[in-house]
Design a protein around this motif. Structure first.
Motif, PDB file in Angstrom:
ATOM      1  N   LYS A 105      49.322  47.766  38.918  1.00  0.00           N
ATOM      2  CA  LYS A 105      50.093  46.809  39.711  1.00  0.00           C
ATOM      3  C   LYS A 105      50.474  47.449  41.049  1.00  0.00           C
ATOM      4  CE  LYS A 105      52.401  44.528  35.793  1.00  0.00           C
ATOM      5  NZ  LYS A 105      53.715  44.217  35.220  1.00  0.00           N
ATOM      6  N   PRO A 106      50.478  46.694  42.142  1.00  0.00           N
ATOM      7  CA  PRO A 106      49.988  45.313  42.258  1.00  0.00           C
ATOM      8  C   PRO A 106      48.459  45.299  42.318  1.00  0.00           C
ATOM      9  CG  PRO A 106      50.722  46.084  44.389  1.00  0.00           C
ATOM     10  CD  PRO A 106      51.023  47.194  43.413  1.00  0.00           C
ATOM     11  N   PHE A 107      47.874  44.229  41.845  1.00  0.00           N
ATOM     12  CA  PHE A 107      46.419  44.125  41.836  1.00  0.00           C
ATOM     13  C   PHE A 107      46.011  42.755  42.383  1.00  0.00           C
ATOM     14  CE2 PHE A 107      48.178  43.031  37.700  1.00  0.00           C
ATOM     15  CZ  PHE A 107      47.729  41.736  37.542  1.00  0.00           C
ATOM     16  N   GLY A 108      44.778  42.687  42.844  1.00  0.00           N
ATOM     17  CA  GLY A 108      44.262  41.445  43.383  1.00  0.00           C
ATOM     18  C   GLY A 108      43.625  40.585  42.309  1.00  0.00           C
ATOM     19  N   ARG A 109      43.550  39.290  42.569  1.00  0.00           N
ATOM     20  CA  ARG A 109      42.949  38.349  41.622  1.00  0.00           C
ATOM     21  C   ARG A 109      41.513  38.743  41.302  1.00  0.00           C
ATOM     22  NH1 ARG A 109      39.563  34.299  43.026  1.00  0.00           N
ATOM     23  NH2 ARG A 109      39.234  32.599  41.529  1.00  0.00           N
ATOM     24  N   ARG A 110      40.744  39.103  42.321  1.00  0.00           N
ATOM     25  CA  ARG A 110      39.340  39.429  42.109  1.00  0.00           C
ATOM     26  C   ARG A 110      39.164  40.667  41.252  1.00  0.00           C
ATOM     27  NH1 ARG A 110      36.404  38.382  47.999  1.00  0.00           N
ATOM     28  NH2 ARG A 110      36.773  36.123  48.080  1.00  0.00           N
ATOM     29  N   GLU A 111      40.041  41.650  41.432  1.00  0.00           N
ATOM     30  CA  GLU A 111      39.925  42.874  40.634  1.00  0.00           C
ATOM     31  C   GLU A 111      40.109  42.578  39.154  1.00  0.00           C
ATOM     32  OE1 GLU A 111      41.923  47.311  40.020  1.00  0.00           O
ATOM     33  OE2 GLU A 111      42.869  45.867  41.384  1.00  0.00           O
ATOM     34  N   LEU A 112      41.153  41.824  38.809  1.00  0.00           N
ATOM     35  CA  LEU A 112      41.401  41.520  37.412  1.00  0.00           C
ATOM     36  C   LEU A 112      40.258  40.698  36.820  1.00  0.00           C
ATOM     37  CD1 LEU A 112      43.195  41.652  34.937  1.00  0.00           C
ATOM     38  CD2 LEU A 112      44.381  39.603  35.751  1.00  0.00           C
ATOM     39  N   LEU A 113      39.795  39.694  37.542  1.00  0.00           N
ATOM     40  CA  LEU A 113      38.697  38.866  37.048  1.00  0.00           C
ATOM     41  C   LEU A 113      37.432  39.691  36.842  1.00  0.00           C
ATOM     42  CD1 LEU A 113      39.137  35.580  39.124  1.00  0.00           C
ATOM     43  CD2 LEU A 113      39.554  35.906  36.682  1.00  0.00           C
ATOM     44  N   ALA A 114      37.180  40.637  37.742  1.00  0.00           N
ATOM     45  CA  ALA A 114      36.000  41.493  37.611  1.00  0.00           C
ATOM     46  C   ALA A 114      36.097  42.342  36.345  1.00  0.00           C
ATOM     47  CB  ALA A 114      35.846  42.388  38.835  1.00  0.00           C
ATOM     48  N   ARG A 115      37.286  42.881  36.058  1.00  0.00           N
ATOM     49  CA  ARG A 115      37.468  43.697  34.862  1.00  0.00           C
ATOM     50  C   ARG A 115      37.289  42.841  33.599  1.00  0.00           C
ATOM     51  NH1 ARG A 115      40.233  48.502  36.142  1.00  0.00           N
ATOM     52  NH2 ARG A 115      39.719  48.989  38.297  1.00  0.00           N
ATOM     53  N   VAL A 116      37.846  41.620  33.630  1.00  0.00           N
ATOM     54  CA  VAL A 116      37.723  40.722  32.484  1.00  0.00           C
ATOM     55  C   VAL A 116      36.257  40.394  32.217  1.00  0.00           C
ATOM     56  CG1 VAL A 116      38.155  38.350  31.702  1.00  0.00           C
ATOM     57  CG2 VAL A 116      40.021  39.708  32.672  1.00  0.00           C
ATOM     58  N   ARG A 117      35.537  40.014  33.265  1.00  0.00           N
ATOM     59  CA  ARG A 117      34.122  39.655  33.098  1.00  0.00           C
ATOM     60  C   ARG A 117      33.303  40.835  32.599  1.00  0.00           C
ATOM     61  NH1 ARG A 117      34.690  36.945  38.554  1.00  0.00           N
ATOM     62  NH2 ARG A 117      35.119  34.754  38.105  1.00  0.00           N
ATOM     63  N   ALA A 118      33.572  42.014  33.155  1.00  0.00           N
ATOM     64  CA  ALA A 118      32.806  43.198  32.772  1.00  0.00           C
ATOM     65  C   ALA A 118      33.012  43.528  31.300  1.00  0.00           C
ATOM     66  CB  ALA A 118      33.202  44.386  33.646  1.00  0.00           C
ATOM     67  N   LEU A 119      34.262  43.462  30.820  1.00  0.00           N
ATOM     68  CA  LEU A 119      34.527  43.776  29.421  1.00  0.00           C
ATOM     69  C   LEU A 119      33.911  42.747  28.483  1.00  0.00           C
ATOM     70  CD1 LEU A 119      38.166  45.145  29.020  1.00  0.00           C
ATOM     71  CD2 LEU A 119      36.025  46.236  28.401  1.00  0.00           C
ATOM     72  N   LEU A 120      34.013  41.474  28.836  1.00  0.00           N
ATOM     73  CA  LEU A 120      33.434  40.438  27.983  1.00  0.00           C
ATOM     74  C   LEU A 120      31.913  40.543  27.954  1.00  0.00           C
ATOM     75  CD1 LEU A 120      35.685  37.361  28.840  1.00  0.00           C
ATOM     76  CD2 LEU A 120      35.671  38.720  26.735  1.00  0.00           C
ATOM     77  N   ARG A 121      31.310  40.939  29.087  1.00  0.00           N
ATOM     78  CA  ARG A 121      29.865  41.144  29.116  1.00  0.00           C
ATOM     79  C   ARG A 121      29.459  42.263  28.176  1.00  0.00           C
ATOM     80  NH1 ARG A 121      29.755  40.691  34.675  1.00  0.00           N
ATOM     81  NH2 ARG A 121      29.751  42.942  34.860  1.00  0.00           N
TER      82      ARG A 121
END
Length: 248
Positions: A105-121
Motif C-alpha cells: 500500500k498504496p498500490f494502483g488498480r492496474r498493479e493489483l489486477l495484474a497480480r490477480v490475473r497472473a495468479l489465476l493464470r
C-alpha cells in the motif's frame, strides 16, 4: 466461468474501491472487514483467490493465512497479501506463512489486477517453458493451449503436470500454486543452474515486482517437503552467488 475473489480489509473505502475494480474486470467479489469474518468467509464461499490485508482487527492476516493453509479445502487457494509501505518484515513473514504474492500500500488498480490475473493464470495452466528439444509444451497467452506431457519423473519425484499433483518417495505432497510452478520449472530444467532473476521472470511472470528473496523463501518451503534432510539438500541445490539447480 466467473471467478470469485474474497477481499479482506478493515478500511471500508479501500475495500469498496478494490471490489469495484475487480467487479468491473468481470470477477465476483465477496468481502470481510476483520480476520475472523475473513476466515469464515473463505471456508464458506470457497473463493478462487483471496486478497488479504495483514493488519486486521480480531485476527491479523498472517494468522488467517496460517489457518487457511492448514485446512484441506483452502490449502491451495492463491493469497495476495496487502502490506504497509516499507514494512519489509511483513512481506517476508507473509510469504513464510503461505502467501503467494504481496502488494504494498498504496498500490494502483492496474498493479493489483495484474497480480490477480497472473495468479489465476498460474492456477489454471501449468508453468510454461520450452523443453530441451525446443518444442513448447503449452501455448503462450492468446494461443491454443496444448496439454503438457502428462508426467515428469526425476529421482524420487513424480509430477503430474495436468493434474498439478506431486508425489515424492511414494507420498503425495500438498503444494501451493507457486510452489508447484517453481518445482515444475526446476525439474524441467534439471541440471541447469538458474538465477533467481530467471526464476522470478519465468515462474512469477514478466510483470512481477517482487525481490529475489521471494525465490529463497519458496525454495526453503520446497526443501522442507522434498528433502530427507532440508539442511543438506540433495535435490534443490544452491549455487552460491548464482541461484539454484535441481539435481536428480
Amino acid at each position: 466461468m466467473v471467478r470469485k475473489i474474497l477481499v479482506v480489509d478493515d478500511e471500508a473505502v479501500l475495500i469498496e474501491a478494490i471490489a469495484y475494480n475487480l467487479e468491473q474486470s468481470g470477477y465476483q467479489v465477496v468481502t470481510a472487514m476483520d480476520g475472523l469474518s475473513g476466515l469464515e468467509m473463505a471456508r464458506k464461499e470457497q473463493p478462487d483467490l483471496i486478497v488479504l490485508d495483514i493488519m486486521l482487527p480480531g485476527m491479523d492476516g498472517l494468522e488467517v493465512c496460517r489457518q487457511l493453509r492448514r485446512e484441506d479445502r483452502t490449502a491451495a487457494v492463491p493469497i495476495i497479501m496487502l502490506t504497509a509501505k516499507g514494512e519489509e518484515i511483513d512481506k517476508v513473514v507473509g510469504l513464510e506463512v503461505g502467501a503467494d504474492d504481496y502488494v504494498t500500500k498504496p498500490f494502483g488498480r492496474r498493479e493489483l489486477l495484474a497480480r490477480v490475473r497472473a495468479l489465476l493464470r498460474r492456477v489454471d495452466y501449468p508453468v510454461l517453458q520450452e523443453d530441451r528439444s525446443g518444442q513448447q509444451d503449452a501455448a503462450t497467452d492468446g494461443g491454443d493451449i496444448v496439454p503438457p506431457r502428462s508426467e515428469l519423473v526425476a529421482g524420487p519425484l513424480r509430477i503430474d503436470q495436468a493434474g498439478r499433483r506431486v508425489n515424492c518417495r511414494g507420498q503425495d505432497l500438498e503444494l501451493q500454486p507457486k510452489q508447484f510452478d517453481l518445482l515444475t520449472y526446476l525439474v524441467r530444467n534439471r541440471g541447469t543452474v538458474l538465477t533467481r532473476d530467471q526464476l522470478l521472470h519465468n515462474v512469477w511472470g514478466y510483470d512481477y515486482a517482487g525481490d529475489t528473496r521471494t525465490v529463497d523463501v519458496h525454495v526453503r518451503w520446497l526443501r522442507e517437503k522434498l528433502e530427507e534432510d532440508p539442511a543438506s539438500p540433495k535435490l534443490i541445490q544452491t549455487v552460491r552467488g548464482v541461484g539454484y539447480v535441481f539435481r536428480s
